[in-house]
Design a protein around this motif. Structure first.
Motif, PDB file in Angstrom:
ATOM      1  N   SER A  27     -17.048 -13.348  67.515  1.00  0.00           N
ATOM      2  CA  SER A  27     -17.489 -14.380  66.596  1.00  0.00           C
ATOM      3  C   SER A  27     -18.706 -15.106  67.144  1.00  0.00           C
ATOM      4  N   LYS A  28     -18.727 -15.391  68.438  1.00  0.00           N
ATOM      5  CA  LYS A  28     -19.881 -16.061  69.034  1.00  0.00           C
ATOM      6  C   LYS A  28     -21.124 -15.174  68.954  1.00  0.00           C
ATOM      7  N   GLN A  29     -20.945 -13.879  69.184  1.00  0.00           N
ATOM      8  CA  GLN A  29     -22.078 -12.967  69.063  1.00  0.00           C
ATOM      9  C   GLN A  29     -22.627 -12.970  67.644  1.00  0.00           C
ATOM     10  N   ALA A  30     -21.731 -12.998  66.662  1.00  0.00           N
ATOM     11  CA  ALA A  30     -22.163 -13.025  65.270  1.00  0.00           C
ATOM     12  C   ALA A  30     -22.911 -14.319  64.954  1.00  0.00           C
ATOM     13  N   LEU A  31     -22.404 -15.432  65.485  1.00  0.00           N
ATOM     14  CA  LEU A  31     -23.071 -16.712  65.261  1.00  0.00           C
ATOM     15  C   LEU A  31     -24.436 -16.745  65.938  1.00  0.00           C
ATOM     16  N   ASP A  32     -24.533 -16.167  67.127  1.00  0.00           N
ATOM     17  CA  ASP A  32     -25.825 -16.100  67.807  1.00  0.00           C
ATOM     18  C   ASP A  32     -26.820 -15.278  67.002  1.00  0.00           C
ATOM     19  N   ARG A  33     -26.364 -14.172  66.424  1.00  0.00           N
ATOM     20  CA  ARG A  33     -27.253 -13.356  65.593  1.00  0.00           C
ATOM     21  C   ARG A  33     -27.691 -14.134  64.353  1.00  0.00           C
ATOM     22  N   LEU A  34     -26.746 -14.848  63.744  1.00  0.00           N
ATOM     23  CA  LEU A  34     -27.069 -15.675  62.579  1.00  0.00           C
ATOM     24  C   LEU A  34     -28.136 -16.696  62.948  1.00  0.00           C
ATOM     25  N   TYR A  35     -27.935 -17.383  64.065  1.00  0.00           N
ATOM     26  CA  TYR A  35     -28.854 -18.434  64.487  1.00  0.00           C
ATOM     27  C   TYR A  35     -30.233 -17.846  64.791  1.00  0.00           C
ATOM     28  N   ASP A  36     -30.255 -16.720  65.496  1.00  0.00           N
ATOM     29  CA  ASP A  36     -31.530 -16.117  65.891  1.00  0.00           C
ATOM     30  C   ASP A  36     -32.338 -15.647  64.682  1.00  0.00           C
ATOM     31  N   LYS A  37     -31.674 -15.284  63.615  1.00  0.00           N
ATOM     32  CA  LYS A  37     -32.362 -14.825  62.405  1.00  0.00           C
ATOM     33  C   LYS A  37     -32.777 -15.976  61.495  1.00  0.00           C
ATOM     34  N   ALA A  38     -32.104 -17.109  61.625  1.00  0.00           N
ATOM     35  CA  ALA A  38     -32.321 -18.222  60.698  1.00  0.00           C
ATOM     36  C   ALA A  38     -33.619 -18.970  60.994  1.00  0.00           C
ATOM     37  N   ILE A  39     -34.178 -19.594  59.959  1.00  0.00           N
ATOM     38  CA  ILE A  39     -35.221 -20.599  60.141  1.00  0.00           C
ATOM     39  C   ILE A  39     -34.504 -21.899  60.503  1.00  0.00           C
ATOM     40  N   VAL A  40     -34.827 -22.446  61.670  1.00  0.00           N
ATOM     41  CA  VAL A  40     -34.146 -23.630  62.198  1.00  0.00           C
ATOM     42  C   VAL A  40     -35.142 -24.781  62.241  1.00  0.00           C
ATOM     43  N   ILE A  41     -34.833 -25.861  61.534  1.00  0.00           N
ATOM     44  CA  ILE A  41     -35.753 -26.993  61.428  1.00  0.00           C
ATOM     45  C   ILE A  41     -35.055 -28.279  61.848  1.00  0.00           C
ATOM     46  N   ASP A  42     -35.689 -28.997  62.769  1.00  0.00           N
ATOM     47  CA  ASP A  42     -35.256 -30.339  63.153  1.00  0.00           C
ATOM     48  C   ASP A  42     -36.139 -31.317  62.377  1.00  0.00           C
ATOM     49  N   ALA A  43     -35.521 -32.078  61.486  1.00  0.00           N
ATOM     50  CA  ALA A  43     -36.305 -32.885  60.544  1.00  0.00           C
ATOM     51  C   ALA A  43     -36.841 -34.191  61.112  1.00  0.00           C
ATOM     52  N   LEU A  44     -36.528 -34.514  62.358  1.00  0.00           N
ATOM     53  CA  LEU A  44     -37.213 -35.613  63.034  1.00  0.00           C
ATOM     54  C   LEU A  44     -37.070 -35.417  64.532  1.00  0.00           C
ATOM     55  N   SER A  45     -38.126 -34.932  65.133  1.00  0.00           N
ATOM     56  CA  SER A  45     -38.118 -34.726  66.583  1.00  0.00           C
ATOM     57  C   SER A  45     -39.542 -34.873  67.094  1.00  0.00           C
ATOM     58  N   PHE A  46     -39.673 -34.841  68.402  1.00  0.00           N
ATOM     59  CA  PHE A  46     -40.987 -35.022  69.022  1.00  0.00           C
ATOM     60  C   PHE A  46     -40.873 -34.599  70.477  1.00  0.00           C
ATOM     61  N   GLY A  47     -41.951 -34.673  71.206  1.00  0.00           N
ATOM     62  CA  GLY A  47     -41.930 -34.327  72.618  1.00  0.00           C
ATOM     63  C   GLY A  47     -41.960 -35.583  73.473  1.00  0.00           C
ATOM     64  N   HIS A  48     -41.132 -35.610  74.509  1.00  0.00           N
ATOM     65  CA  HIS A  48     -41.286 -36.679  75.499  1.00  0.00           C
ATOM     66  C   HIS A  48     -42.691 -36.583  76.066  1.00  0.00           C
ATOM     67  N   GLU A  49     -43.073 -35.395  76.462  1.00  0.00           N
ATOM     68  CA  GLU A  49     -44.454 -35.029  76.759  1.00  0.00           C
ATOM     69  C   GLU A  49     -44.592 -33.582  76.309  1.00  0.00           C
ATOM     70  N   TRP A  50     -45.716 -33.241  75.694  1.00  0.00           N
ATOM     71  CA  TRP A  50     -45.884 -31.860  75.243  1.00  0.00           C
ATOM     72  C   TRP A  50     -46.403 -31.011  76.392  1.00  0.00           C
ATOM     73  N   ASP A  51     -45.552 -30.890  77.425  1.00  0.00           N
ATOM     74  CA  ASP A  51     -45.885 -30.137  78.621  1.00  0.00           C
ATOM     75  C   ASP A  51     -45.084 -28.840  78.658  1.00  0.00           C
ATOM     76  N   ASP A  52     -45.130 -28.146  79.794  1.00  0.00           N
ATOM     77  CA  ASP A  52     -44.414 -26.878  79.917  1.00  0.00           C
ATOM     78  C   ASP A  52     -42.904 -27.060  79.837  1.00  0.00           C
ATOM     79  N   VAL A  53     -42.410 -28.217  80.292  1.00  0.00           N
ATOM     80  CA  VAL A  53     -40.968 -28.484  80.219  1.00  0.00           C
ATOM     81  C   VAL A  53     -40.535 -28.582  78.757  1.00  0.00           C
ATOM     82  N   GLU A  54     -41.316 -29.307  77.951  1.00  0.00           N
ATOM     83  CA  GLU A  54     -40.975 -29.426  76.536  1.00  0.00           C
ATOM     84  C   GLU A  54     -41.103 -28.080  75.838  1.00  0.00           C
TER      85      GLU A  54
END
Length: 360
Positions: A27-54
């Protein structure tokens, strides 16, 4: 070989446990496949700093895109913020792209980039001129909140003492946003301002990052069932924020990822599966890795009214890591959610809204 009754039960139990574990792993493998195929959008986010860590956090998150938050003190500040992003995208075209339409999120998915929508959490940058909506749209803005917590020229915010709703100027701004294709957001708006925006907008609008007032009573940032229902009736979408103290008391102990799922499910029960989605209201890398009590928490006690109920620590561990939304769909899968419902929650509902507001 003769087995006693006790030994037979023990072997049977062991076999059942093995089957159960295998099913869970599958089931976890199936969910991972679902997630990897999906368009995933965070509707309010930002970078602490837009560096390599972010950037690594973005990669680990599996995000396709986000609506970000830019400084908005005045028009020049807003222009500078968008131009900074345009330069960042020019300098790092393998990492980021600007989201101007729904198809940009689809392209970001294909090209393994992050599509970033330019957004302001207030309308102060308009400086009282409706034509400045056009100015900012021309260089890349596609979303902004009509008000923040306090009153501005458009209407009352969520912590304002009064509840006056949208002003005439606010209604004029909403009309202009509809005409040129800018998403109306009222996440921080007051109760009547929120309902007025839904009523006066000819296109569906958003609560990009909010929570259910039914589960977080009297918090000024929460939306009531009536507000969720009004939004859904006009085709809008609400993102449920993952900031710990928004959704409950004592984040990480009394308030957990299950509490977050409760807010999602309550909103869905009121508004329907097609009108609820996800957001965070904090950087992709989370808060724990950099936010301190002295520099993050204490200033907020002065900036926000007591009704905001700012708490320390502010995060929920399973939502503070970049794999947060994978964790969320695992919880919802155990609660019986179907594949299409999870896909819509992750990004499908935002995509439908973006097509209606910006076009393909």
């Amino acid at each position: 070989m003769y087995l006693t009754r006790r030994e037979t039960f023990r072997l049977a139990a062991g076999a059942a446990a093995s089957i159960s574990s295998a099913s869970a792993a599958q089931s976890k493998q199936a969910l991972d496949r679902l997630y990897d195929k999906a368009i995933v959008i965070d509707a309010l986010s930002f970078g602490h700093e837009w560096d390599d860590v972010e950037h690594q956090a973005v990669r680990d998150s599996g995000y396709t895109g986000m609506i970000t938050s830019l400084d908005r003190n005045d028009l020049q500040t807003a222009i500078d913020e968008i131009m900074d992003w345009r330069k960042r995208i020019k300098d790092m075209p393998d990492r980021y792209m600007m989201a101007l339409s729904a198809s940009d999120f689809e392209r970001a998915k294909r090209e393994n980039k992050l599509a970033v929508m330019m957004n302001f959490q207030n309308a102060t940058m308009l400086e009282g001129e409706v034509d400045n909506v056009d100015v900012l749209h021309a260089i890349g803005m596609r979303c902004f909140q009509l008000t923040y917590n306090t009153r501005n020229r458009l209407g009352d915010g969520s912590t304002e003492r009064t509840n006056a709703g949208l002003s005439d100027f606010g209604i004029e701004v909403v009309k202009r946003m509809n005409e040129i294709g800018v998403l109306v957001d009222v996440s921080h708006s007051g109760h009547q301002t929120t309902l007025d925006a839904v009523a006066f907008s000819e296109k569906p609008i958003a609560y990009t990052h909010t929570m259910a007032e039914a589960l977080r009573p009297n918090h000024p940032r929460a939306k009531t069932d009536a507000q969720f229902k009004a939004l859904a009736d006009k085709g809008g979408v609400a993102g449920i924020a993952a900031l710990g103290y928004f959704i409950g008391k004592n984040p990480g102990t009394d308030t957990t990822i299950e509490t977050y799922a409760d807010h999602i499910e309550h909103a869905v029960n009121v508004a329907g599966f097609d009108h609820i989605a996800l957001s965070t209201d904090f950087p992709v890398r989370g808060l724990k890795s950099w936010a301190t009590k002295e520099e993050w928490y204490e200033p907020r006690l002065k900036f926000f009214k007591p009704s905001y109920d700012v708490q320390w620590p502010p995060y929920i561990p399973k939502l503070d890591t970049p794999d947060r939304f994978r964790n969320v769909i695992n919880v919802l899968d155990r609660r019986g959610w179907k594949t299409r419902q999870l896909e819509n929650l992750l990004g499908g509902n935002w995509m439908r809204l973006f097509r209606e507001v910006f076009g393909h």
